[in-house]
Design a protein around this motif. Structure first.
Motif, PDB file in Angstrom:
ATOM      1  N   GLU A 112     -39.195  19.459   4.049  1.00 39.60           N
ATOM      2  CA  GLU A 112     -38.827  20.732   3.433  1.00 39.60           C
ATOM      3  C   GLU A 112     -39.860  21.772   3.850  1.00 39.60           C
ATOM      4  N   LEU A 113     -39.338  22.930   4.225  1.00 39.17           N
ATOM      5  CA  LEU A 113     -40.251  24.002   4.642  1.00 39.17           C
ATOM      6  C   LEU A 113     -40.457  24.972   3.489  1.00 39.17           C
ATOM      7  N   ILE A 114     -41.722  25.166   3.160  1.00 36.78           N
ATOM      8  CA  ILE A 114     -42.031  26.183   2.167  1.00 36.78           C
ATOM      9  C   ILE A 114     -42.854  27.241   2.871  1.00 36.78           C
ATOM     10  N   SER A 115     -42.235  28.425   3.012  1.00 33.85           N
ATOM     11  CA  SER A 115     -42.955  29.482   3.720  1.00 33.85           C
ATOM     12  C   SER A 115     -44.074  30.002   2.836  1.00 33.85           C
ATOM     13  N   SER A 116     -44.995  30.742   3.442  1.00 36.41           N
ATOM     14  CA  SER A 116     -46.132  31.214   2.651  1.00 36.41           C
ATOM     15  C   SER A 116     -45.671  32.169   1.555  1.00 36.41           C
ATOM     16  N   GLU A 117     -44.556  32.926   1.798  1.00 32.18           N
ATOM     17  CA  GLU A 117     -44.052  33.832   0.763  1.00 32.18           C
ATOM     18  C   GLU A 117     -43.515  33.031  -0.430  1.00 32.18           C
ATOM     19  N   GLN A 118     -42.749  31.997  -0.096  1.00 33.60           N
ATOM     20  CA  GLN A 118     -42.221  31.153  -1.165  1.00 33.60           C
ATOM     21  C   GLN A 118     -43.349  30.533  -1.982  1.00 33.60           C
ATOM     22  N   ALA A 119     -44.388  30.088  -1.255  1.00 32.01           N
ATOM     23  CA  ALA A 119     -45.516  29.450  -1.935  1.00 32.01           C
ATOM     24  C   ALA A 119     -46.158  30.405  -2.926  1.00 32.01           C
ATOM     25  N   LEU A 120     -46.290  31.671  -2.491  1.00 35.93           N
ATOM     26  CA  LEU A 120     -46.911  32.662  -3.368  1.00 35.93           C
ATOM     27  C   LEU A 120     -46.038  32.912  -4.594  1.00 35.93           C
ATOM     28  N   GLU A 121     -44.729  33.002  -4.375  1.00 40.17           N
ATOM     29  CA  GLU A 121     -43.813  33.225  -5.494  1.00 40.17           C
ATOM     30  C   GLU A 121     -43.920  32.100  -6.516  1.00 40.17           C
ATOM     31  N   GLU A 122     -43.891  30.878  -6.002  1.00 38.03           N
ATOM     32  CA  GLU A 122     -43.981  29.731  -6.909  1.00 38.03           C
ATOM     33  C   GLU A 122     -45.282  29.741  -7.689  1.00 38.03           C
ATOM     34  N   PHE A 123     -46.339  30.119  -6.975  1.00 37.94           N
ATOM     35  CA  PHE A 123     -47.643  30.143  -7.622  1.00 37.94           C
ATOM     36  C   PHE A 123     -47.655  31.147  -8.758  1.00 37.94           C
ATOM     37  N   SER A 124     -47.110  32.359  -8.489  1.00 41.43           N
ATOM     38  CA  SER A 124     -47.129  33.367  -9.556  1.00 41.43           C
ATOM     39  C   SER A 124     -46.273  32.932 -10.725  1.00 41.43           C
ATOM     40  N   ALA A 125     -45.116  32.326 -10.410  1.00 43.82           N
ATOM     41  CA  ALA A 125     -44.235  31.910 -11.498  1.00 43.82           C
ATOM     42  C   ALA A 125     -44.903  30.834 -12.349  1.00 43.82           C
ATOM     43  N   ALA A 126     -45.553  29.901 -11.687  1.00 42.01           N
ATOM     44  CA  ALA A 126     -46.142  28.780 -12.420  1.00 42.01           C
ATOM     45  C   ALA A 126     -47.338  29.206 -13.239  1.00 42.01           C
ATOM     46  N   THR A 127     -48.126  30.133 -12.739  1.00 46.44           N
ATOM     47  CA  THR A 127     -49.362  30.475 -13.434  1.00 46.44           C
ATOM     48  C   THR A 127     -49.231  31.737 -14.267  1.00 46.44           C
TER      49      THR A 127
END
Ligand SMILES: Nc1ncnc2c1ncn2[C@@H]1O[C@H](COP(=O)(O)OP(=O)(O)OP(=O)(O)O)[C@@H](O)[C@H]1O
Ligand SMILES: [Mg+2]
Lengths: 320, 225
Positions: A112-127
């Motif tokens: 599964e590819l998680i682009s750096s933008e997706q990673a940032l979004e997930e991070f903000s949502a989680a934290t």
């Protein structure tokens, strides 16, 4: 004619000599008398039951924790993953190519590819730190390829991870199953210490029940003497004490079950807040019918056996 | 039924309570043992009940050497014997009824059968109305009679009684002896330790006299010894 006679003689026998039903009745009466005797000294009976309950509770909780852990591990084991953190400079098409290459690998079931933008979004949502991330001019997170291996056992995952280190554009390989391995080790430790503790505690419970029963026998020495004088066997004299031991054990088992429920409920509500952070619906499993039965019946058996071990020699020693 | 073959009993302290005792009681025979206090009457009865072991010699009951019995067999052996103890040996936390029922309970009688027999036994000693009381509410003589009822309740083939009339007035003593004689008449062997010479002489039974552990006289009512 003959069978009628037989029947009659059998009836006579039933009327005047020991039979199965009288044996049952005798046990019922002894059981009742022992029960009433326990109720006569409620405080000391409860003290014994309480000690037994606490003794049973400890291994039961350890066993519960370890079986919960291993059921969690069973769920996790299928999901061992390897994260490949990619070069910050790699482009989207490069990443797609690498992913497609990897998909041809026989040892890999999915990528599964998680682009750096997706990673940032997930991070903000989680934290909940979305404001901070909006203020960042540059995205600090790399793109990630999440590899799901075909074979989830730690050995082959490790081999695969080593091989993937050579993949182009990969900066860092991280095996997400390392913590699973640690958890497995911990759960094994919990299980083993639970077993050792169980043995030690069962021995201790024998001792506690035995001691209580020994005191009870000492208090009723005269009665045992009289019973023996009129033809009671050691087994007959011991029977009320065996019932008492069994009651202590059963009572201890029941109390342990209740304490266990209290602990589980308390633990889960404390855990709830913590686990919500991880979006996990993990909670300490309540203890099912088998574990209740094991506690109560096991307690009863320990009580009975403890009383048996304690009483036999002592009752034999009372010689009228 | 009961046979002493050159029996001696020496207690741990070294005191010889019985020396070279030999006698035999047949089925359906009733015999008294007399002698002064300390002569060894209770010791003799205890040997039959396997409460004590003979130091030398052998005690036979029904042809079986008591010394050779296992623990389990001793329990079985005692069930055949109805014993009245000098110190009663009652259970103070059980009612009169339950005390008398104890031998039946041990033999596994159904409660409804036991009830019938216990009532009959209590009736024989005149205590039917006190079955619900506890031993401590009874006089010494009444306690003694509870012990007698317990001894006869299981229709034993042997009755051993140690001073069964020690606390009883002459009338009650005669009643108890009548009960004993009824059992003798149906084939029970009885051995009764007593100092009550006047009672014994009235009954005209075999009388074994002990003195310091030895038999000094074995008077048989039917003549001979
Ligand atoms: N358990 C014992 N240990 C040591 N000596 C004993 C024991 N029991 C009895 N004796 C001694 O044996 C002797 C006989 O005792 P036993 O009780 O048989 O007498 P007894 O004829 O029944 O007397 P009484 O009429 O007072 O009941 C006594 O001298 C007594 O001190
Ligand atoms: Mg005596």
């Amino acid at each position: 004619m003959k069978s009628e006679k037989l029947l009659r003689s059998r009836n006579n026998q039933r009327r005047d000599s020991p039979s199965l039903s009288s044996w049952v009745q005798m046990h019922r009466r002894t059981a009742l008398q022992s029960w009433q005797r326990l109720l006569k000294t409620p405080a000391s009976s409860f003290a014994t039951i309480f000690v037994i309950a606490v003794g049973l509770l400890l291994p039961a909780l350890l066993y519960g924790v370890s079986s919960n852990l291993s059921s969690v591990l069973d769920n996790l084991n299928g999901s061992a993953q390897i994260s490949l953190f990619m070069d910050r400079g790699s482009t989207a098409s490069e990443l797609r190519l690498v992913r497609e290459d990897l998909l041809f690998d026989d040892a890999i079931s999915n990528v599964e590819l998680i682009s750096s933008e997706q990673a940032l979004e997930e991070f903000s949502a989680a934290t909940g730190l979305s404001e901070i991330s909006q203020q960042l001019s540059d995205n600090p997170l790399p793109a990630t390829l999440v590899v799901t291996p075909m074979d989830a056992d730690p050995q082959s995952v490790a081999t695969l991870a080593a091989r993937l280190g050579a993949t182009p554009h990969v900066e860092l390989v991280q095996v997400d199953s390392q913590w699973i391995q640690r958890l497995t080790a911990v759960s094994r430790l919990v299980a083993v210490s639970g077993q050792i503790l169980t043995i030690v505690i069962v021995l201790g419970l024998f001792f506690i029940v035995g001691n209580t029963i020994r005191l009870a026998i000492e208090n009723r020495r005269d009665e045992i003497r009289v019973v023996k004088l009129v033809g009671g066997t050691d087994a007959f004299a011991a029977r009320p004490f065996l019932y008492a031991g069994m009651y202590y054990g059963l009572g201890g088992g029941m109390l342990a079950t209740m304490l266990q429920f209290a602990v589980v409920i308390g633990f889960n509500s404390a855990l709830q807040d913590l686990l919500q952070l991880y979006e996990s619906n993990f909670h300490l499993q309540g203890f099912g019918f088998t574990s209740i039965a094991a506690l109560v019946l096991g307690g009863g058996a320990i009580g009975w056996l403890g009383a048996l071990l304690a009483s036999f020699r002592q009752i034999a020693a009372i010689d009228p | 039924m009961i046979k002493f073959d050159n029996v001696s009993k020496r207690y741990a302290g070294g005191h010889e309570a019985l020396s070279a005792i030999s006698f035999e009681i047949s089925k359906g025979e009733m015999a008294f043992i007399t002698g002064r206090s300390g002569a060894g009457k209770s010791s003799l009865l205890k040997l039959i009940l396997a409460m004590e072991r003979a130091s030398t010699g052998a005690v036979f009951v029904d042809g079986v050497n008591i010394n050779r019995l296992s623990r389990r067999q001793i329990a079985q052996h005692r069930r055949k014997i109805g014993a009245v103890f000098q110190d009663h040996q009652l259970l103070f936390d059980r009612s009169v009824f339950d005390n008398v029922a104890l031998p039946l309970e041990i033999c596994g009688y159904r409660p409804q059968d036991a009830r019938r027999r216990v009532r009959a036994a209590l009736d024989k000693v005149g205590l039917l109305r006190k079955e619900r009381l506890y031993p401590e509410m009874l006089s010494g003589g009444e306690q003694q009679r509870v012990g007698i009822a317990r001894a006869v309740v299981n229709r034993p083939s042997i009755i051993l009684a140690d001073e069964p009339t020690g606390n009883l007035d002459p009338d009650l003593s005669t009643d108890v002896m009548n009960v004993f004689q009824q059992f003798r008449d149906v084939g029970v062997s009885l051995l009764v330790a007593s100092h009550d010479i006047s009672l014994i002489s009235k009954l005209n039974c075999r009388t074994i006299t002990l003195e310091a552990g030895k038999i000094t006289e074995d008077y048989s009512a039917g003549g001979g010894s």
